[in-house]
Design an enzyme around this catalytic site. Structure first.
Site, PDB file in Angstrom:
ATOM      1  N   SER A 139       0.854  -1.196   0.000  1.00  0.00           N
ATOM      2  CA  SER A 139       0.000   0.000   0.000  1.00  0.00           C
ATOM      3  C   SER A 139       0.885   1.239   0.000  1.00  0.00           C
ATOM      4  O   SER A 139       2.040   1.185   0.432  1.00  0.00           O
ATOM      5  CB  SER A 139      -0.866  -0.006   1.265  1.00  0.00           C
ATOM      6  OG  SER A 139      -1.432   1.262   1.491  1.00  0.00           O
ATOM      7  N   TYR A 152      -2.363  -0.682  10.463  1.00  0.00           N
ATOM      8  CA  TYR A 152      -2.314  -0.992   9.024  1.00  0.00           C
ATOM      9  C   TYR A 152      -1.061  -0.428   8.332  1.00  0.00           C
ATOM     10  O   TYR A 152      -0.362  -1.182   7.636  1.00  0.00           O
ATOM     11  CB  TYR A 152      -3.606  -0.495   8.360  1.00  0.00           C
ATOM     12  CG  TYR A 152      -3.707  -0.770   6.885  1.00  0.00           C
ATOM     13  CD1 TYR A 152      -3.984  -2.047   6.396  1.00  0.00           C
ATOM     14  CD2 TYR A 152      -3.526   0.256   5.964  1.00  0.00           C
ATOM     15  CE1 TYR A 152      -4.081  -2.287   5.025  1.00  0.00           C
ATOM     16  CE2 TYR A 152      -3.623   0.018   4.596  1.00  0.00           C
ATOM     17  CZ  TYR A 152      -3.893  -1.252   4.143  1.00  0.00           C
ATOM     18  OH  TYR A 152      -3.977  -1.484   2.784  1.00  0.00           O
TER      19      TYR A 152
HETATM   20  N1  LIG Z   1      -8.578  -0.501  -2.047  1.00  0.00           N
HETATM   21  C1  LIG Z   1      -7.518   0.257  -1.824  1.00  0.00           C
HETATM   22  O1  LIG Z   1      -7.571   1.493  -1.976  1.00  0.00           O
HETATM   23  C2  LIG Z   1      -6.217  -0.382  -1.386  1.00  0.00           C
HETATM   24  C3  LIG Z   1      -5.102   0.440  -1.283  1.00  0.00           C
HETATM   25  C4  LIG Z   1      -3.893  -0.114  -0.903  1.00  0.00           C
HETATM   26  C5  LIG Z   1      -3.814  -1.465  -0.625  1.00  0.00           C
HETATM   27  N2  LIG Z   1      -4.914  -2.250  -0.711  1.00  0.00           N
HETATM   28  C6  LIG Z   1      -4.752  -3.678  -0.404  1.00  0.00           C
HETATM   29  O2  LIG Z   1      -5.299  -4.429  -1.459  1.00  0.00           O
HETATM   30  C7  LIG Z   1      -5.688  -5.720  -0.961  1.00  0.00           C
HETATM   31  C8  LIG Z   1      -7.088  -6.042  -1.469  1.00  0.00           C
HETATM   32  O3  LIG Z   1      -7.983  -5.092  -0.945  1.00  0.00           O
HETATM   33  P1  LIG Z   1      -9.272  -4.578  -1.744  1.00  0.00           P
HETATM   34  O4  LIG Z   1      -9.094  -3.132  -1.954  1.00  0.00           O
HETATM   35  O5  LIG Z   1      -9.566  -5.460  -2.874  1.00  0.00           O
HETATM   36  O6  LIG Z   1     -10.365  -4.703  -0.580  1.00  0.00           O
HETATM   37  P2  LIG Z   1     -11.637  -5.634  -0.401  1.00  0.00           P
HETATM   38  O7  LIG Z   1     -12.572  -5.490  -1.544  1.00  0.00           O
HETATM   39  O8  LIG Z   1     -12.150  -5.358   0.969  1.00  0.00           O
HETATM   40  O9  LIG Z   1     -11.009  -7.089  -0.469  1.00  0.00           O
HETATM   41  C9  LIG Z   1     -10.274  -7.663   0.571  1.00  0.00           C
HETATM   42  C10 LIG Z   1     -10.329  -9.153   0.413  1.00  0.00           C
HETATM   43  O10 LIG Z   1      -9.561  -9.775   1.442  1.00  0.00           O
HETATM   44  C11 LIG Z   1     -10.354 -10.773   2.062  1.00  0.00           C
HETATM   45  N3  LIG Z   1      -9.904 -10.949   3.434  1.00  0.00           N
HETATM   46  C12 LIG Z   1      -9.715  -9.997   4.372  1.00  0.00           C
HETATM   47  N4  LIG Z   1      -9.295 -10.558   5.516  1.00  0.00           N
HETATM   48  C13 LIG Z   1      -9.210 -11.892   5.288  1.00  0.00           C
HETATM   49  C14 LIG Z   1      -8.851 -13.007   6.072  1.00  0.00           C
HETATM   50  N5  LIG Z   1      -8.482 -12.862   7.341  1.00  0.00           N
HETATM   51  N6  LIG Z   1      -8.894 -14.230   5.518  1.00  0.00           N
HETATM   52  C15 LIG Z   1      -9.282 -14.392   4.221  1.00  0.00           C
HETATM   53  N7  LIG Z   1      -9.636 -13.379   3.418  1.00  0.00           N
HETATM   54  C16 LIG Z   1      -9.616 -12.148   3.954  1.00  0.00           C
HETATM   55  C17 LIG Z   1     -11.781 -10.230   1.932  1.00  0.00           C
HETATM   56  O11 LIG Z   1     -12.778 -11.190   1.920  1.00  0.00           O
HETATM   57  P3  LIG Z   1     -13.607 -11.791   3.129  1.00  0.00           P
HETATM   58  O12 LIG Z   1     -14.094 -10.655   3.963  1.00  0.00           O
HETATM   59  O13 LIG Z   1     -14.677 -12.571   2.437  1.00  0.00           O
HETATM   60  O14 LIG Z   1     -12.644 -12.653   3.815  1.00  0.00           O
HETATM   61  C18 LIG Z   1     -11.738  -9.675   0.530  1.00  0.00           C
HETATM   62  O15 LIG Z   1     -11.906 -10.712  -0.413  1.00  0.00           O
HETATM   63  C19 LIG Z   1      -5.565  -5.651   0.554  1.00  0.00           C
HETATM   64  O16 LIG Z   1      -4.361  -6.268   0.949  1.00  0.00           O
HETATM   65  C20 LIG Z   1      -5.481  -4.146   0.831  1.00  0.00           C
HETATM   66  O17 LIG Z   1      -4.757  -3.887   2.010  1.00  0.00           O
HETATM   67  C21 LIG Z   1      -6.118  -1.740  -1.096  1.00  0.00           C
END
Ligand SMILES: NC(=O)c1ccc[n+]([C@@H]2O[C@H](COP(=O)([O-])OP(=O)(O)OC[C@H]3O[C@@H](n4cnc5c(N)ncnc54)[C@H](OP(=O)(O)O)[C@@H]3O)[C@@H](O)[C@H]2O)c1
Length: 365
Positions: A139, A152
């Protein structure tokens, strides 16, 4: 044994992970998709029912005992090989870091650091055999420590740090290791933790970030920046910590949006997944808001907003090549790339439904 290449994608039940799993299956890969919400994994399975590749799902918390072994065993039993492991699962925390409960601190470290490392370790024999590829999703806050996100930012800094170590350790095995900086992406990620999230015009669509990650399956590049200009801004902010802290302390909403923060630290188990919160009324209409990030390229390449608006006929199907042809005649590489980014932005803003790579349908409302 199935000889098709196989990817494990964690966090595949929404956002970037779901878009990536969908893209990979449509491109003929076997995907072993992991997330906690069964219904979301079923939704993904329905989406790719007719695709070239094959999807298998496992509803599991990556922090559960023996989770890494179960995931690797599951993928090998189903597909017989592992070529790519994408450590993407994760969620953001809430509140001041010095007030986090033990549970909230442990959840962050376990989800973002312990689980991906354990999974990588368990997958190593299979990855050695395939001369495979591991991705860690970091991130921008790995480089710019933004407050009010609990542990985080420091755990994402650890992800960035450990990626380099793992890359160096696995080089001799011929295993590629990639760090992903997604940028601000329009997923449930912020809203499910109670934040408004970035303004809609600034957030990239998960499909765009997924495409960049998927492209790296073959390029094996060591860093993927989902939204390169945002990585550039973050690099400047990192180089100017005094100014950055000054600005962030006065205007945390630049990163966190305007939603009120929970007054007290919240136990992770109590942060129930919710539907995305309504983002504060934007001064722009949804189409303008979606196009803001591309406005200067659109003006430079002469793609008009009215052309884009004209495409938005409810129910119409849009194909990237046709859309590019419609405004650019014989589109060159830049014009095609802009068309792609604009369509992704419209999809990210909820105006288009993503049918398959480069194909969209205009939503009815
Ligand atoms: N969106 C942004 O702006 C952003 C920016 C920087 C980094 N990121 C990173 O990108 C990655 C994906 O995030 P996203 O933006 O796609 O968010 P998201 O739509 O909330 O997806 C997160 C995914 O991780 C799963 N997850 C979370 N905790 C888990 C656990 N303990 N065990 C298994 N699955 C788990 C969630 O599903 P369940 O709840 O069904 O388990 C969901 O499928 C993350 O690592 C996040 O930190 C996102």
């Amino acid at each position: 044994m199935n000889a098709r290449r196989t990817a494990i994608v964690t966090g595949a039940s929404s956002g970037i992970g779901m878009a990536l799993a969908e893209r990979a299956v449509r491109s003929g890969w076997n995907v072993f998709a992991v997330g906690r919400r069964t219904e979301r994994l079923e939704e993904l399975a329905r989406k790719v029912e007719l695709a070239n590749g094959t999807l298998a799902t496992l509803a599991l918390d990556v922090r559960a005992p023996q989770a890494a072994k179960k995931i690797v065993r599951g993928a090998l039993e189903r597909f017989g090989r592992i070529d790519v492991l994408v450590n993407n699962a994760g969620g953001v925390a809430v509140g001041p870091i010095a007030q986090q409960t033990d549970g909230a601190l442990a959840e962050q470290v376990e989800t973002h650091v312990v689980a991906p490392l354990a999974l990588t370790r368990e997958a190593l024999p299979a990855l050695r055999a395939s001369r495979g590829h591991v991705f860690f999703v970091g991130s921008g806050v790995a480089r710019v420590p933004v407050g009010l996100l609990g542990a985080y930012p420091p755990v994402k800094a650890a992800v960035r740090n450990m990626t380099r170590i793992v890359r160096n350790e696995l080089r001799a095995d011929g295993i590629a290791v990639t760090y992903v900086d997604p940028g601000a992406v329009a997923t449930e990620f912020m809203t499910r933790a109670g934040f408004a999230g970035p303004p809609p015009g600034l957030a990239a669509s998960p499909h765009r970030v997924a495409r960049r990650i998927f492209d790296a399956f073959s390029s094996r590049r060591s860093v993927v920046n989902g939204v390169p200009w945002q990585t550039f801004v973050v690099a400047i902010a990192e180089a100017l910590p005094g100014i950055t802290d000054f600005v962030l302390q006065r205007a945390p909403q630049i990163v966190l949006g305007d939603a009120p923060l929970p007054a007290t630290p919240v136990e992770p188990a109590l942060i129930a997944p919710t539907e995305p919160a309504t983002i504060d009324a934007a001064p722009l209409d949804p189409v303008d808001a979606a196009l803001v990030a591309h406005a200067s390229r659109m003006s430079k390449l002469k793609m008009s907003a009215s052309y884009v608006r004209g495409l938005l006929v409810p129910g119409a199907e849009l194909e990237l090549g046709d859309v590019a042809l419609g405004w650019a005649g014989m589109p060159n590489k830049n014009e095609r790339a802009l068309t792609n980014d604009v369509l992704d932005a419209l999809a990210g803003a909820g105006l288009l439904e993503h049918l398959e790579p480069e194909h969209y349908r205009v939503k009815a409302d």
